[in-house]
Scaffold this active site. Structure first.
Site, PDB file in Angstrom:
ATOM      1  N   GLU A 153      40.645  43.375  49.351  1.00 37.33           N
ATOM      2  CA  GLU A 153      39.949  42.349  49.552  1.00 37.33           C
ATOM      3  C   GLU A 153      39.031  41.718  48.321  1.00 37.33           C
ATOM      4  O   GLU A 153      39.222  40.557  48.084  1.00 37.33           O
ATOM      5  CB  GLU A 153      38.635  42.592  50.841  1.00 37.33           C
ATOM      6  CG  GLU A 153      39.022  42.649  52.140  1.00 37.33           C
ATOM      7  CD  GLU A 153      39.663  41.387  52.746  1.00 37.33           C
ATOM      8  OE1 GLU A 153      39.199  40.461  52.450  1.00 37.33           O
ATOM      9  OE2 GLU A 153      40.871  41.692  53.454  1.00 37.33           O
ATOM     10  N   HIS A 186      46.527  36.959  49.816  1.00 37.39           N
ATOM     11  CA  HIS A 186      47.010  38.342  50.331  1.00 37.39           C
ATOM     12  C   HIS A 186      48.135  38.190  50.322  1.00 37.39           C
ATOM     13  O   HIS A 186      49.106  39.160  50.202  1.00 37.39           O
ATOM     14  CB  HIS A 186      46.203  38.125  51.728  1.00 37.39           C
ATOM     15  CG  HIS A 186      45.002  38.809  51.827  1.00 37.39           C
ATOM     16  ND1 HIS A 186      44.564  40.192  51.247  1.00 37.39           N
ATOM     17  CD2 HIS A 186      43.696  38.728  52.315  1.00 37.39           C
ATOM     18  CE1 HIS A 186      43.302  40.503  51.574  1.00 37.39           C
ATOM     19  NE2 HIS A 186      42.875  39.566  52.025  1.00 37.39           N
ATOM     20  N   HIS A 202      42.114  32.631  49.801  1.00 32.18           N
ATOM     21  CA  HIS A 202      41.951  33.699  50.001  1.00 32.18           C
ATOM     22  C   HIS A 202      42.970  34.581  50.877  1.00 32.18           C
ATOM     23  O   HIS A 202      43.716  35.387  50.384  1.00 32.18           O
ATOM     24  CB  HIS A 202      40.686  34.273  50.540  1.00 32.18           C
ATOM     25  CG  HIS A 202      40.545  35.652  50.833  1.00 32.18           C
ATOM     26  ND1 HIS A 202      39.750  36.708  50.311  1.00 32.18           N
ATOM     27  CD2 HIS A 202      40.903  36.303  51.918  1.00 32.18           C
ATOM     28  CE1 HIS A 202      39.908  37.759  50.600  1.00 32.18           C
ATOM     29  NE2 HIS A 202      40.387  37.614  51.897  1.00 32.18           N
ATOM     30  N   GLU A 203      43.334  33.711  51.821  1.00 33.93           N
ATOM     31  CA  GLU A 203      44.409  34.273  52.676  1.00 33.93           C
ATOM     32  C   GLU A 203      45.834  34.305  51.937  1.00 33.93           C
ATOM     33  O   GLU A 203      46.791  34.865  52.047  1.00 33.93           O
ATOM     34  CB  GLU A 203      44.416  33.489  54.008  1.00 33.93           C
ATOM     35  CG  GLU A 203      43.139  33.770  54.956  1.00 33.93           C
ATOM     36  CD  GLU A 203      42.852  35.188  54.923  1.00 33.93           C
ATOM     37  OE1 GLU A 203      43.665  35.875  55.250  1.00 33.93           O
ATOM     38  OE2 GLU A 203      41.600  35.376  55.087  1.00 33.93           O
TER      39      GLU A 203
END
Length: 319
Positions: free
Chosen positions: A201, A134, A130-131
């Site tokens: 998100e 980003h 997930h990071e």
């Protein structure tokens, strides 16, 4: 659609900032506001990552000091086609993580000791994917710019209180303009910042699930992090609430609602979206995107070498 929405919201933030400058000082004030915004964004572009990592006293680790954690990030970066980011650990009992950096070539990811202790190997992979999403989507730069603009708009609102109501200045709207600059503009900026954060998100959840290969890894991690984040306080985050939007789950206490004043979407909504994605992908227990990650032991992270000093974190399920 999310990219277009984000671009529109960023454009609105810029226009709002210049409008506050116009309310305070007419055209001259608008130009000063524009120059100020450019200077602040330039500084944030080059220094935001170092500032945030310093706020949380993050320790950089490598393949020797934290082999399993570093290896997870390395495999995921390879899956995503990204350069290897710098890898950090935050000494905090609250399970959480964030990414920072102006672009993929200058990115950093950070996970707390609480996250590494309480999550399984696969769940950590889901979080770090997930990071990295980003980073790949350049959300780290987008959120830095929005935070900077929101803070600058609030600063101009306070400035308007002292100088905006003076009849001798160039304020074209008088006292009404002062009220707009003081109250409406900062509130609108905060709402836009939160809306951008929530939009990014959802995108990072989806792309992160693709990077690690199994949406259920991330959905399971989100549930655990959300439950713990509201019980275990993050003192550094409480002292720096403007950074809350950077974390995978809001680190501030008492934040559970998916409304206009939330920096993150409702966790249950995110989990439901990931579970739908898992059904669409028809994934099994092993992710398609990272067999090397999936086949490792879920509790194989060593207790030594978490920081530069080699200090051990408290015992947890990975010990």
């Amino acid at each position: 659609m999310n990219l277009i929405r984000t671009a529109m919201l960023l454009a609105f933030m810029t226009v709002l900032f210049m409008a506050v400058g116009f309310v305070i000082g007419g055209r001259g004030g608008m130009m000063i506001a524009f120059v100020l915004a450019a200077a602040m964004n330039f500084f944030s572009y080059w220094n935001s990552d170092r500032m945030v990592l310093s706020m949380y006293r993050a320790q950089e680790v490598d393949a020797r000091s934290a082999p399993e954690y570093y290896g997870i990030v390395r495999e995921l970066a390879k899956n995503a086609g990204l350069p290897m980011p710098r890898v950090y650990i935050i000494d905090s009992p609250q399970p959480n993580a964030f990414a920072t950096g102006r672009n993929p070539e200058n990115a950093a990811v950070a996970a707390s000791t609480g996250l590494l202790q309480s999550l399984s190997h696969q769940e950590v992979a889901g979080v770090m994917a997930h990071e990295l999403a980003h980073v790949q989507n350049r959300d780290t730069l987008t959120m830095t710019l929005t935070a900077t603009l929101a803070g600058a708009i609030s600063m101009l609102g306070n400035f308007a209180f002292f100088f905006g109501g003076n009849r001798d200045n160039n304020n074209p709207l008088g006292f009404i303009g002062v009220l707009i600059a003081m109250i409406v503009a900062p509130l609108a900026a905060a709402l836009v910042q939160m809306a951008i954060s929530r939009t990014r998100e959802y995108s990072a959840d989806r792309r992160g699930a693709e990077i690690c290969g199994n949406p259920l890894w991330l959905s399971s991690a989100l549930g655990k992090i959300a439950r713990a984040a509201h019980v275990v306080h993050n003192d550094d985050a409480e002292r720096n609430p403007a950074t809350a939007h950077m974390f995978i789950i809001n680190p501030l206490s008492g934040e559970r609602m998916d409304n206009l004043f939330s920096t993150h979407p409702n966790t249950e909504n995110r989990i439901a979206a990931l579970e739908r994605m898992a059904r669409e992908m028809s994934t099994g227990s092993t992710g398609a995107g990272g067999p090397d990650i999936a086949t490792r032991k879920s509790r194989s992270v060593p207790r030594t070498g978490w920081g530069r000093g080699g200090s051990e974190p408290p015992k947890g399920p990975w010990s």
